[in-house]
Scaffold this motif. Structure first.
Motif, PDB file in Angstrom:
ATOM      1  N   GLN A 159     -99.952  14.125  25.533  1.00  0.00           N
ATOM      2  CA  GLN A 159     -99.013  13.684  24.509  1.00  0.00           C
ATOM      3  C   GLN A 159     -97.595  14.182  24.743  1.00  0.00           C
ATOM      4  O   GLN A 159     -96.630  13.494  24.424  1.00  0.00           O
ATOM      5  CB  GLN A 159     -99.504  14.145  23.127  1.00  0.00           C
ATOM      6  N   GLU A 160     -97.454  15.364  25.330  1.00  0.00           N
ATOM      7  CA  GLU A 160     -96.104  15.897  25.522  1.00  0.00           C
ATOM      8  C   GLU A 160     -95.321  15.112  26.582  1.00  0.00           C
ATOM      9  O   GLU A 160     -94.111  15.283  26.729  1.00  0.00           O
ATOM     10  CB  GLU A 160     -96.161  17.379  25.900  1.00  0.00           C
ATOM     11  N   GLN A 161     -96.011  14.249  27.329  1.00  0.00           N
ATOM     12  CA  GLN A 161     -95.337  13.475  28.373  1.00  0.00           C
ATOM     13  C   GLN A 161     -95.034  12.039  27.947  1.00  0.00           C
ATOM     14  O   GLN A 161     -94.517  11.251  28.740  1.00  0.00           O
ATOM     15  CB  GLN A 161     -96.206  13.447  29.642  1.00  0.00           C
ATOM     16  N   GLN A 185     -88.098   5.067  38.474  1.00  0.00           N
ATOM     17  CA  GLN A 185     -88.803   5.696  37.354  1.00  0.00           C
ATOM     18  C   GLN A 185     -90.289   5.374  37.402  1.00  0.00           C
ATOM     19  O   GLN A 185     -91.140   6.239  37.188  1.00  0.00           O
ATOM     20  CB  GLN A 185     -88.225   5.200  36.022  1.00  0.00           C
ATOM     21  N   ARG A 186     -90.609   4.123  37.711  1.00  0.00           N
ATOM     22  CA  ARG A 186     -92.004   3.714  37.744  1.00  0.00           C
ATOM     23  C   ARG A 186     -92.751   4.368  38.913  1.00  0.00           C
ATOM     24  O   ARG A 186     -93.915   4.730  38.775  1.00  0.00           O
ATOM     25  CB  ARG A 186     -92.100   2.189  37.815  1.00  0.00           C
ATOM     26  N   MET A 187     -92.084   4.517  40.032  1.00  0.00           N
ATOM     27  CA  MET A 187     -92.722   5.184  41.167  1.00  0.00           C
ATOM     28  C   MET A 187     -92.969   6.656  40.845  1.00  0.00           C
ATOM     29  O   MET A 187     -93.996   7.233  41.227  1.00  0.00           O
ATOM     30  CB  MET A 187     -91.857   5.037  42.429  1.00  0.00           C
ATOM     31  N   ARG A 188     -92.025   7.276  40.117  1.00  0.00           N
ATOM     32  CA  ARG A 188     -92.192   8.665  39.722  1.00  0.00           C
ATOM     33  C   ARG A 188     -93.372   8.810  38.753  1.00  0.00           C
ATOM     34  O   ARG A 188     -94.167   9.745  38.865  1.00  0.00           O
ATOM     35  CB  ARG A 188     -90.897   9.185  39.088  1.00  0.00           C
ATOM     36  N   ILE A 189     -93.487   7.863  37.813  1.00  0.00           N
ATOM     37  CA  ILE A 189     -94.611   7.876  36.890  1.00  0.00           C
ATOM     38  C   ILE A 189     -95.912   7.660  37.647  1.00  0.00           C
ATOM     39  O   ILE A 189     -96.943   8.282  37.348  1.00  0.00           O
ATOM     40  CB  ILE A 189     -94.421   6.792  35.805  1.00  0.00           C
ATOM     41  N   ALA A 190     -95.872   6.774  38.636  1.00  0.00           N
ATOM     42  CA  ALA A 190     -97.066   6.524  39.441  1.00  0.00           C
ATOM     43  C   ALA A 190     -97.516   7.796  40.163  1.00  0.00           C
ATOM     44  O   ALA A 190     -98.719   8.073  40.277  1.00  0.00           O
ATOM     45  CB  ALA A 190     -96.804   5.405  40.448  1.00  0.00           C
ATOM     46  N   ARG A 192     -96.966  10.877  39.087  1.00  0.00           N
ATOM     47  CA  ARG A 192     -97.528  11.751  38.068  1.00  0.00           C
ATOM     48  C   ARG A 192     -98.944  11.296  37.702  1.00  0.00           C
ATOM     49  O   ARG A 192     -99.826  12.113  37.445  1.00  0.00           O
ATOM     50  CB  ARG A 192     -96.632  11.750  36.835  1.00  0.00           C
ATOM     51  N   LEU A 193     -99.145   9.995  37.703  1.00  0.00           N
ATOM     52  CA  LEU A 193    -100.472   9.450  37.419  1.00  0.00           C
ATOM     53  C   LEU A 193    -101.473   9.896  38.475  1.00  0.00           C
ATOM     54  O   LEU A 193    -102.636  10.181  38.159  1.00  0.00           O
ATOM     55  CB  LEU A 193    -100.389   7.925  37.362  1.00  0.00           C
ATOM     56  N   GLU A 194    -101.028   9.960  39.709  1.00  0.00           N
ATOM     57  CA  GLU A 194    -101.911  10.427  40.784  1.00  0.00           C
ATOM     58  C   GLU A 194    -102.453  11.823  40.476  1.00  0.00           C
ATOM     59  O   GLU A 194    -103.636  12.112  40.678  1.00  0.00           O
ATOM     60  CB  GLU A 194    -101.157  10.448  42.123  1.00  0.00           C
ATOM     61  N   THR A 226    -107.404   0.542  43.361  1.00  0.00           N
ATOM     62  CA  THR A 226    -107.746  -0.386  42.284  1.00  0.00           C
ATOM     63  C   THR A 226    -107.634   0.309  40.935  1.00  0.00           C
ATOM     64  O   THR A 226    -107.078  -0.242  39.975  1.00  0.00           O
ATOM     65  CB  THR A 226    -109.169  -0.934  42.475  1.00  0.00           C
ATOM     66  N   ALA A 227    -108.181   1.525  40.862  1.00  0.00           N
ATOM     67  CA  ALA A 227    -108.096   2.299  39.617  1.00  0.00           C
ATOM     68  C   ALA A 227    -106.635   2.536  39.226  1.00  0.00           C
ATOM     69  O   ALA A 227    -106.251   2.381  38.061  1.00  0.00           O
ATOM     70  CB  ALA A 227    -108.820   3.629  39.775  1.00  0.00           C
ATOM     71  N   LYS A 228    -105.814   2.884  40.198  1.00  0.00           N
ATOM     72  CA  LYS A 228    -104.401   3.143  39.916  1.00  0.00           C
ATOM     73  C   LYS A 228    -103.707   1.883  39.412  1.00  0.00           C
ATOM     74  O   LYS A 228    -102.923   1.931  38.453  1.00  0.00           O
ATOM     75  CB  LYS A 228    -103.706   3.669  41.171  1.00  0.00           C
ATOM     76  N   GLY A 229    -104.005   0.738  40.022  1.00  0.00           N
ATOM     77  CA  GLY A 229    -103.400  -0.514  39.590  1.00  0.00           C
ATOM     78  C   GLY A 229    -103.786  -0.879  38.164  1.00  0.00           C
ATOM     79  O   GLY A 229    -102.966  -1.376  37.395  1.00  0.00           O
ATOM     80  N   MET A 230    -105.047  -0.605  37.794  1.00  0.00           N
ATOM     81  CA  MET A 230    -105.494  -0.872  36.422  1.00  0.00           C
ATOM     82  C   MET A 230    -104.778   0.028  35.437  1.00  0.00           C
ATOM     83  O   MET A 230    -104.365  -0.402  34.349  1.00  0.00           O
ATOM     84  CB  MET A 230    -107.010  -0.668  36.333  1.00  0.00           C
ATOM     85  N   LEU A 231    -104.602   1.284  35.809  1.00  0.00           N
ATOM     86  CA  LEU A 231    -103.941   2.239  34.915  1.00  0.00           C
ATOM     87  C   LEU A 231    -102.457   1.910  34.746  1.00  0.00           C
ATOM     88  O   LEU A 231    -101.911   1.990  33.644  1.00  0.00           O
ATOM     89  CB  LEU A 231    -104.120   3.659  35.456  1.00  0.00           C
ATOM     90  N   LEU A 232    -101.806   1.522  35.849  1.00  0.00           N
ATOM     91  CA  LEU A 232    -100.393   1.150  35.753  1.00  0.00           C
ATOM     92  C   LEU A 232    -100.207  -0.068  34.854  1.00  0.00           C
ATOM     93  O   LEU A 232     -99.238  -0.156  34.096  1.00  0.00           O
ATOM     94  CB  LEU A 232     -99.835   0.871  37.152  1.00  0.00           C
ATOM     95  N   SER A 233    -101.154  -1.000  34.930  1.00  0.00           N
ATOM     96  CA  SER A 233    -101.077  -2.177  34.070  1.00  0.00           C
ATOM     97  C   SER A 233    -101.162  -1.793  32.608  1.00  0.00           C
ATOM     98  O   SER A 233    -100.397  -2.296  31.766  1.00  0.00           O
ATOM     99  CB  SER A 233    -102.208  -3.148  34.422  1.00  0.00           C
ATOM    100  N   LEU A 234    -102.064  -0.882  32.274  1.00  0.00           N
ATOM    101  CA  LEU A 234    -102.184  -0.414  30.892  1.00  0.00           C
ATOM    102  C   LEU A 234    -100.920   0.321  30.455  1.00  0.00           C
ATOM    103  O   LEU A 234    -100.410   0.118  29.347  1.00  0.00           O
ATOM    104  CB  LEU A 234    -103.385   0.519  30.755  1.00  0.00           C
TER     105      LEU A 234
END
Length: 407
Positions: A159-161, A185-190, A192-194, A226-234
Motif C-alpha cells: 500500500q505504501e507504494q 516510469q512504466r519500465m521502472r514500475i516493471a 519493481r514488479l520483478e 506471461t505472468a509479468k504481462g498479465m500483472l502489467l495489464s492489471l
C-alpha cells in the motif's frame, strides 16, 4: 468490386478529441466499416452489431501481440501497438481461456464482496483527507486513488507504494510512440514488479502475484514473462477507466441535484445509473484493435489477412439501432447494461462487476458526504487526447467543510 471506403480519421488527433461524437455518428451513418491511413492504416468499426461480431470471433479477429514475430505477426490491441505484450488481453483462445481462469477466482461474487468493502473504506478515507479543508480535486483525491488502491491491493503491491504505481498511468492516454508517453516510469514500475514477483515466489500471500508465480497450465509452470504481462495489464488498465467514468458522472451530477437523494437511497436506481454513465461516458475512447487472420468481408468491405481493425466501443454505445435517443442521458434506461464499456465476447473485462461497483460507491459517497460540492470549471482540465481514456487531468472542487469519520 466494392471500392474501399476511406476516411480521414486519427483517434489520437485533436479533431477526434473535440468532435468524436459527431465524427463517429457520421461514420456510422455513411461508412460504418471504413479505412484510414493513420498509423500505418487500419479499418475503423463503428456499429454495435459489427463490434460484437468481431469480439465473438477471435479465430478471425485476433488480439495477439506477437512481439517476437513467431506466431503470425499480430500487432496487439493498441494502435500504435504496445511496446510489450499484455499477456491476457493480447492472447486468443485457448491460451486466453487458460490464463483468464487463473485470475477468475479474484472476481467471483464472493471474492468481490471483500474488494467492494475495501472500496467503501478507501473512499471514506480519501474524503476524510480533504473534508475539513472544504476543497480538493475530484480526480487526484477520490476517483483515481480509490480504484487504484483496490486494484493494487488485489494484485499484491504494498500500500505504501500505490502513488508511485498510480503515477505511471497518468500519461497513459498518449499513444505508446508519443515522446511524453510514460515509458520510463512504466519500465521502472516493471522492474519493481520483478522484485515483488521474486518475493511472492518464496513467500506467497493472498494476491494475484502469488497466484501467478505458482500457477500451472497443462502441468507446466506459467512462464515468467506471461505472468509479468498479465500483472502489467492489471496494473496499467485496472483503474483508469473506472476513475474516468466516476469523474464524468460526478461532473454531470453537479448540475443535477434533483437526482442525488434517489441515488443515495435506491440501490437499483444507482446500478441503472452506473450502467447509463458507462454508456454515455464511454471510458475507452480510442478503441481496441484486432488483427485479421484470414480474408473476410464486413458490410461489403474486403478485409485482408494482416489488416487491423479498430473497435470503437464508444461508437457502439451511441448506435441509434441499439439505444433509443443515445445522445440523451436517461438514468433509468432499460437496456443501458448492454453498453460496450467493458467489451463483449471472451475478452469482456474480467473486472467489469468490480469496476461498476466502484463507480457506484464513489458516486454515493461524494453525494452523501459532500452534498453541495461545486466544481471549478475554469480550472478543470480534460486530457488533450482521447486516444485511450475519456478522462480528466484535474477537477478542482469545493464544498462545505465537514467532519472526518475517523480521527
Amino acid at each position: 468490386m466494392t471500392n474501399k471506403a476511406t476516411v480521414d480519421f486519427d483517434q489520437h488527433g485533436p479533431e477526434y478529441a473535440q468532435n468524436w461524437q459527431e465524427q463517429l455518428a457520421e461514420m456510422r451513418a455513411k461508412c460504418p466499416v471504413a479505412w484510414t491511413d493513420a498509423h500505418e492504416g487500419f479499418w475503423v468499426i463503428t456499429k454495435y452489431e459489427d463490434i460484437v461480431h468481431i469480439e465473438r470471433n477471435p479465430d478471425i479477429f485476433s488480439c495477439d501481440n506477437d512481439i517476437e514475430g513467431v506466431r503470425g505477426g499480430g500487432r496487439g490491441i493498441r494502435i500504435p501497438r504496445n511496446p510489450f505484450r499484455f499477456s491476457l488481453n493480447e492472447s486468443d483462445p485457448p491460451e486466453h481461456t487458460a490464463l483468464r481462469k487463473l485470475e477468475a477466482p479474484y472476481f467471483t461474487m464472493d471474492a468481490l464482496q471483500k474488494w467492494m468493502e475495501l472500496a467503501r473504506e478507501l473512499v471514506d478515507e480519501q474524503i476524510d483527507s480533504i473534508i475539513e479543508k472544504g476543497e480538493g480535486d475530484l480526480i487526484h483525491d477520490i476517483t483515481i486513488p480509490v480504484p487504484a488502491r483496490v486494484t493494487l491491493r488485489l494484485v499484491g503491491v504494498p500500500q505504501e507504494q500505490w502513488q508511485d504505481f498510480m503515477a505511471s498511468s497518468l500519461n497513459a492516454y498518449l499513444p505508446p510512440n508519443h515522446p511524453d508517453y510514460p515509458l520510463e516510469q512504466r519500465m521502472r514500475i516493471a522492474e519493481r514488479l520483478e522484485g515483488l514477483m521474486d518475493e511472492r515466489k518464496s513467500n506467497p500471500t493472498d494476491d494475484v502475484i502469488s497466484t501467478l508465480m505458482h500457477a500451472q497450465i497443462n502441468g507446466e509452470s506459467l512462464p515468467r514473462a506471461t505472468a509479468k504481462g498479465m500483472l502489467l495489464s492489471l496494473l496499467f488498465g485496472g483503474f483508469d477507466t473506472t476513475a474516468a467514468t466516476a469523474a464524468n458522472a460526478l461532473h454531470w451530477l453537479e448540475k443535477h441535484p434533483e437526482m442525488h437523494q434517489r441515488l443515495i437511497e435506491d440501490d437499483k436506481f444507482l446500478e441503472k445509473a452506473v450502467d447509463e454513465f458507462l454508456r454515455y461516458f464511454p471510458p475507452v475512447m480510442g478503441g481496441l484493435s484486432r488483427n485479421v487472420t484470414r480474408d473476410t468481408e464486413l458490410r461489403g468491405q474486403k478485409l485482408k489477412k494482416g489488416d487491423r481493425v479498430l473497435l470503437m466501443f464508444n461508437s457502439g454505445n451511441y448506435d441509434e439501432e441499439r439505444f433509443e435517443c443515445p445522445a440523451d442521458i436517461r438514468l433509468d434506461r432499460a437496456n443501458a447494461r448492454q453498453n460496450l464499456a467493458f467489451g463483449a465476447g471472451p475478452h469482456r473485462c474480467l473486472g467489469s462487476v468490480l469496476g461498476m461497483a466502484e463507480v457506484g460507491i464513489m458516486i454515493r459517497a461524494v453525494l452523501k458526504r459532500l452534498p453541495d460540492y461545486r466544481i471549478d470549471h475554469e480550472r478543470a482540465r480534460k486530457v488533450p487526447s482521447m486516444g485511450l481514456a475519456n478522462s480528466w487531468l484535474a477537477m478542482p472542487f469545493s464544498f462545505t467543510p465537514g467532519k472526518r469519520l475517523k480521527p
